[in-house]
Design an enzyme around this catalytic site. Sequence first.
Site, mmCIF file in Angstrom:
data_model
loop_
_atom_site.group_PDB
_atom_site.id
_atom_site.type_symbol
_atom_site.label_atom_id
_atom_site.label_comp_id
_atom_site.label_asym_id
_atom_site.label_seq_id
_atom_site.Cartn_x
_atom_site.Cartn_y
_atom_site.Cartn_z
ATOM 1 N N GLU A 80 108.803 -28.680 15.495
ATOM 2 C CA GLU A 80 108.036 -27.752 14.680
ATOM 3 C C GLU A 80 108.975 -26.697 14.102
ATOM 4 O O GLU A 80 108.514 -25.727 13.511
ATOM 5 C CB GLU A 80 106.902 -27.125 15.474
ATOM 6 C CG GLU A 80 107.312 -26.337 16.683
ATOM 7 C CD GLU A 80 106.108 -25.692 17.363
ATOM 8 O OE1 GLU A 80 105.814 -26.116 18.484
ATOM 9 O OE2 GLU A 80 105.489 -24.803 16.793
ATOM 10 N N CYS A 112 103.703 -28.021 19.298
ATOM 11 C CA CYS A 112 104.384 -28.526 20.505
ATOM 12 C C CYS A 112 103.884 -29.904 20.931
ATOM 13 O O CYS A 112 104.431 -30.507 21.863
ATOM 14 C CB CYS A 112 104.193 -27.544 21.654
ATOM 15 S SG CYS A 112 104.641 -25.867 21.216
ATOM 16 N N THR A 153 109.348 -15.078 25.161
ATOM 17 C CA THR A 153 109.031 -16.500 25.373
ATOM 18 C C THR A 153 109.808 -17.383 24.398
ATOM 19 O O THR A 153 109.475 -18.552 24.218
ATOM 20 C CB THR A 153 107.520 -16.789 25.256
ATOM 21 O OG1 THR A 153 107.106 -16.580 23.895
ATOM 22 C CG2 THR A 153 106.695 -15.883 26.147
ATOM 23 N N SER A 202 95.782 -17.731 21.718
ATOM 24 C CA SER A 202 96.522 -18.970 22.005
ATOM 25 C C SER A 202 96.329 -19.396 23.461
ATOM 26 O O SER A 202 96.239 -20.597 23.752
ATOM 27 C CB SER A 202 98.011 -18.824 21.663
ATOM 28 O OG SER A 202 98.699 -18.023 22.605
ATOM 29 N N HIS A 234 102.366 -28.444 29.385
ATOM 30 C CA HIS A 234 103.207 -27.780 28.392
ATOM 31 C C HIS A 234 103.475 -26.358 28.897
ATOM 32 O O HIS A 234 102.544 -25.667 29.323
ATOM 33 C CB HIS A 234 102.493 -27.768 27.031
ATOM 34 C CG HIS A 234 103.156 -26.859 26.042
ATOM 35 N ND1 HIS A 234 104.473 -27.016 25.688
ATOM 36 C CD2 HIS A 234 102.706 -25.773 25.357
ATOM 37 C CE1 HIS A 234 104.801 -26.069 24.822
ATOM 38 N NE2 HIS A 234 103.745 -25.299 24.609
ATOM 39 N N LYS A 243 98.294 -20.817 34.902
ATOM 40 C CA LYS A 243 96.949 -20.559 34.357
ATOM 41 C C LYS A 243 96.211 -21.888 34.141
ATOM 42 O O LYS A 243 95.013 -22.009 34.388
ATOM 43 C CB LYS A 243 97.046 -19.816 33.016
ATOM 44 C CG LYS A 243 97.488 -18.355 33.112
ATOM 45 C CD LYS A 243 97.547 -17.778 31.689
ATOM 46 C CE LYS A 243 98.196 -16.405 31.623
ATOM 47 N NZ LYS A 243 97.401 -15.343 32.241
ATOM 48 N N ASN A 285 110.864 -21.317 25.865
ATOM 49 C CA ASN A 285 110.020 -22.319 25.214
ATOM 50 C C ASN A 285 110.893 -23.265 24.402
ATOM 51 O O ASN A 285 111.770 -22.829 23.651
ATOM 52 C CB ASN A 285 108.989 -21.645 24.299
ATOM 53 C CG ASN A 285 107.807 -22.558 23.992
ATOM 54 O OD1 ASN A 285 107.853 -23.764 24.278
ATOM 55 N ND2 ASN A 285 106.749 -21.993 23.420
ATOM 56 N N SER A 317 99.710 -25.931 19.453
ATOM 57 C CA SER A 317 98.813 -24.955 18.822
ATOM 58 C C SER A 317 98.264 -25.489 17.505
ATOM 59 O O SER A 317 98.868 -26.334 16.849
ATOM 60 C CB SER A 317 99.561 -23.649 18.555
ATOM 61 O OG SER A 317 99.776 -22.975 19.758
#
Length: 395
Positions: A80, A112, A153, A202, A234, A243, A285, A317
């Site tokens: 990307e 991603c 990030t 996001s 990811h 999370k 990332n 995303s």
Amino acid sequence: MTAIGIHDLELATGHYVVSLTDLAESKDIAPGKFVLGLGQSEMSVLAPDEDIVSMGASAAKPLLERNGTDGIRTLLFATESGVDQSKAAGVAALELLGLPHNVRVAEIKQACYGGTAALQAALGIVSRNPTERVLIIAADNARYQLDSPGEPTQGAGAVAMLITADPALLAVEPADGISTTDVDDFWRPNDSTTAVVNGKLSIDAYLDALTDAWGDLQDHGGPAIGDIDRILYHQPYTKMAKKAQQRLRQVTGDDISTALNPGDEVDGRDTGLETSARYNRRLGNSYTASVYSALASLLDHDDSLAGDRIGIFSYGSGCVSEFFTGIVQDGYRDVRDAGTIDAALDRRVPLSIDEYRALHQGPHGTSADEVTPQVTDAPFRFAGVHEQARQYEAR
Ligand code: CAA
């Protein structure tokens, strides 16, 4: 049915590294926010003579040295952070790698998720003709604006994978769960060299996509949570995987552990949350490469995986996501040299915050003619721009 999947994989990153403790202190932020709150200790930064092509080809080189090029008739380059609106980055990589000209090359983009789209296409190609092998390169340079919430990030990395019949590492299973929703959580407009992001949105979009893709996997005959031994996510930052694991625990009711940091109390079944985060914690990332870097980390740091089922959640995303599974093959430990990636991460050259900020603000992604200084010690380098065309060379 012939097993098809990932036969080998390799990872490459940038020349430089920035400590997130240094970055936090430069902003008068408590380092714990980046190190524990985001789960990141370092981020890779590219030198002026590195980009997705040089980094991607550098990841693929040892893979081809180990496995040869026979049967490779497709190279899919997922990214990307593309360097041209028309020409696929993989065309330059093909030349650098000395691959034959009878290879179809294309670039795949969906944030991603692109690496997983490439994997699904490769599985189809190999199932049509099991004597063919497909080379996938997933490479990205994650850049956000200086002093934005996304800045800690950032990162850079490339994973090269060889997709074959009778793979040595991971046989991908047929059932998958897919979820696509049009959402403006993160994107990069054509006239911007950094991503635009609505951070909180996001996170919600990622977690909702996980719930939906998991449900779709169940609707399409995928395995029950109790039959999945390890789970990869990811990792835009490694705390995001925690999370995600919390969400999956909530959705499935399974007692999968959400312990992310070494020393955290394991609060349930260990599905590899910590072992799969070791490389990304140091890389930052790497967008398309991130979930496959998590796979490399798991395979390199767990020697009891033979025959285990791994669940993989890929998120891009925008947003497109997929939850699929694979079985780790016997002898997977013989394929990989577990110390190689740690050594590559250790070799990176530390940048001061002033040096990093100057590099971030330097020329990036323009078509103006330039000759780049020779900095990288990787096998391939971006030599500059001549008559608006990017130039690459082997070092
Ligand atoms: N010690 C320990 N933890 C601390 C702390 C301290 N001193 N100070 C704060 N924290 C914790 C916070 O409690 C928070 O934890 P939780 O998320 O568990 O609540 C964490 O540190 C982060 O703090 P904030 O939420 O206040 O951070 P922020 O708002 O400044 O930025 C972010 C966080 C929104 C993720 C931002 O980094 C960002 O925009 N990143 C880019 C977007 C992104 O990565 N999104 C992820 C999903 S999208 C995706 O996956 C695609 C992709 O690759 C981009």
